[in-house]
Design an enzyme around this catalytic site. Sequence first.
Site, PDB file in Angstrom:
ATOM      1  N   GLU A  25       0.802  -1.242   0.000  1.00  0.00           N
ATOM      2  CA  GLU A  25       0.000   0.000   0.000  1.00  0.00           C
ATOM      3  C   GLU A  25       0.829   1.284   0.000  1.00  0.00           C
ATOM      4  O   GLU A  25       0.571   2.201   0.777  1.00  0.00           O
ATOM      5  CB  GLU A  25      -0.968  -0.009   1.202  1.00  0.00           C
ATOM      6  CG  GLU A  25      -1.900  -1.196   1.176  1.00  0.00           C
ATOM      7  CD  GLU A  25      -2.838  -1.272   2.369  1.00  0.00           C
ATOM      8  OE1 GLU A  25      -2.874  -0.331   3.183  1.00  0.00           O
ATOM      9  OE2 GLU A  25      -3.547  -2.290   2.484  1.00  0.00           O
ATOM     10  N   ASN A  56       1.981  -5.125  -3.206  1.00  0.00           N
ATOM     11  CA  ASN A  56       0.572  -5.403  -2.915  1.00  0.00           C
ATOM     12  C   ASN A  56      -0.190  -4.107  -2.626  1.00  0.00           C
ATOM     13  O   ASN A  56       0.296  -3.254  -1.883  1.00  0.00           O
ATOM     14  CB  ASN A  56       0.524  -6.316  -1.668  1.00  0.00           C
ATOM     15  CG  ASN A  56      -0.842  -6.901  -1.393  1.00  0.00           C
ATOM     16  OD1 ASN A  56      -1.459  -7.476  -2.280  1.00  0.00           O
ATOM     17  ND2 ASN A  56      -1.317  -6.767  -0.151  1.00  0.00           N
ATOM     18  N   HIS A  67     -10.553  -5.710  -2.205  1.00  0.00           N
ATOM     19  CA  HIS A  67     -11.627  -5.487  -1.223  1.00  0.00           C
ATOM     20  C   HIS A  67     -12.731  -4.766  -1.996  1.00  0.00           C
ATOM     21  O   HIS A  67     -12.610  -3.571  -2.284  1.00  0.00           O
ATOM     22  CB  HIS A  67     -11.123  -4.624  -0.061  1.00  0.00           C
ATOM     23  CG  HIS A  67     -10.057  -5.300   0.749  1.00  0.00           C
ATOM     24  ND1 HIS A  67     -10.301  -6.410   1.520  1.00  0.00           N
ATOM     25  CD2 HIS A  67      -8.735  -5.036   0.898  1.00  0.00           C
ATOM     26  CE1 HIS A  67      -9.186  -6.802   2.120  1.00  0.00           C
ATOM     27  NE2 HIS A  67      -8.216  -5.985   1.749  1.00  0.00           N
ATOM     28  N   GLU A  72      -6.470 -10.365  -1.224  1.00  0.00           N
ATOM     29  CA  GLU A  72      -7.261 -10.113  -0.008  1.00  0.00           C
ATOM     30  C   GLU A  72      -8.747 -10.041  -0.343  1.00  0.00           C
ATOM     31  O   GLU A  72      -9.486  -9.218   0.216  1.00  0.00           O
ATOM     32  CB  GLU A  72      -6.803  -8.810   0.680  1.00  0.00           C
ATOM     33  CG  GLU A  72      -5.333  -8.794   1.015  1.00  0.00           C
ATOM     34  CD  GLU A  72      -4.875  -7.558   1.790  1.00  0.00           C
ATOM     35  OE1 GLU A  72      -5.730  -6.808   2.308  1.00  0.00           O
ATOM     36  OE2 GLU A  72      -3.654  -7.353   1.887  1.00  0.00           O
ATOM     37  N   ASP A 117     -12.493  -9.878  -0.691  1.00  0.00           N
ATOM     38  CA  ASP A 117     -13.774  -9.938   0.021  1.00  0.00           C
ATOM     39  C   ASP A 117     -14.712  -8.971  -0.699  1.00  0.00           C
ATOM     40  O   ASP A 117     -14.267  -8.047  -1.376  1.00  0.00           O
ATOM     41  CB  ASP A 117     -13.654  -9.654   1.530  1.00  0.00           C
ATOM     42  CG  ASP A 117     -12.869  -8.412   1.894  1.00  0.00           C
ATOM     43  OD1 ASP A 117     -12.772  -7.468   1.068  1.00  0.00           O
ATOM     44  OD2 ASP A 117     -12.348  -8.346   3.022  1.00  0.00           O
TER      45      ASP A 117
END
Length: 457
Positions: free
Chosen positions: A160, A202, A238, A265, A267
């Site tokens: 990030e 990432n 996400h 990740e 979701d």
Amino acid sequence: MNHRRALRAAVTIAVTGALAAGMTMTLTSTASAGTTLRASAAEKGRYFGAAVATGKLSTSVYATILNREFNSVVAENEMKWDATEPQQGRFSYTGGDRLVSHAQANGMSVRGHALLWHQQQPGWAQGMSGSALRNAAINHVTQVATHFRGKIHSWDVVNEAFADGGSGGRRDSNLQRTGNDWIEAAFRAARAADPGAKLCYNDYNTDGINAKSTGIYNMVRDFKSRGVPIDCVGFQSHLGTSLAGDYQANLQRFADLGVDVQITELDVMTGGNQANIFGAVTRACMNVSRCTGITVWGVRDCDSWRGSDNALLFDCNGNKKAAYTNVLNALNAGPAIPTDPPTDPPTDPPTDPPTTPPPGTGGCSASVSLNSWTGGFVATVKVTAGSAGTNGWNVGVTLASGASVTNTWSATASGSTGTVRFTNVDYNGRLGAGQVTEFGFQGTGSGAGITPTCTAS
Ligand code: G2I
């Protein structure tokens, strides 16, 4: 011959024909009927993973689902900086080691998350800046990657680091303020510490072609062109109630730079589209031959950091949701990762530029960067091969009186006080002309005045 074998035989014949005709082979479809996420992903040469909170491994519903459905794990928090180095130079690997053991016992690979991130830094690092922070950060990368060497499939080396919004530039942080090259310094240190791990960048909000993903794309392209060791890009994913139409195209453009891509990740907000979006993300990954795996950020809805979003594949009782079925079907319907043509040859250094002091003809040179505190120090030593390259190297340092070496990584030390000699380990002795590698050591007492001298063999 059962149906699946017949299908495989047909594929083999088609492939043989294609190769005989001199065509590049790409499997377009290998329908299969795996009944778990891990089996179906593995049939296609991929992994399917989950973020794990190690405290939940003793909950039986949780562990049953994890072990049945997933063949990759990532620590939700236990390998982050605050967890692994709570005090400077004092490392704690309890949670991470526990997850690695669980993975090894259950046939799972491990993603490492995350070596450097502006969040979840220990308090001592939050208060640092400049070269002290840079040295501490690189030392952290080296120590943690060395501890887990050989056990990590892919590391999120940097997490990030890009800004949201339209700038396409870096996020401001204490790490960014140490100099724009902090990311490549981290990747080089990670490669030196664990040459077998894939090294990933990432980030989130990179779910289509947008200013942020393009900023990252440009960085990866630059790294590849200069030989900075990067192997993969993680797309956190996400997601809300819709999926960018160019999600797959975005993965593909990164893959075309010569890196693997991974969904790291995943979701998705609950609602009418949740199951469709899970299916679409899985299909996009399957359609990109360099998309090597998918990780969901938790096991059951109630394990998720997103709380009431019910963002995962299993409900809180452990039942499979519609999203699960869509993911499984997409894995089964998708193509396998082609085994031919072979993957790109490594494009890592020897393109690293030599650093100070410049190497002479033949031989090698060494320079040290020191991170000192009252009563101790960490030395990171950069070894640069001369114009003839090296088969091996040996670096000598003379320590101040009262100082002693307590811990060494990426080299073997002989002696601990006075003049100490460090010899390469098996994977970092052979260097091309001008190529750079790093090793390090920690000591008690003062590190003042350390001047390394390098001898090549
Ligand atoms: O925020 C979602 C993810 C975004 N990408 C990077 C991931 O590392 C991040 O994961 C989340 C974890 O799921 C949370 O569990 O990262 C958070 C931290 O930024 C994690 O939250 C932390 C809490 O902030 C701490 O107060 C708590 O002690 O979880 C810790 C352990 O429960």
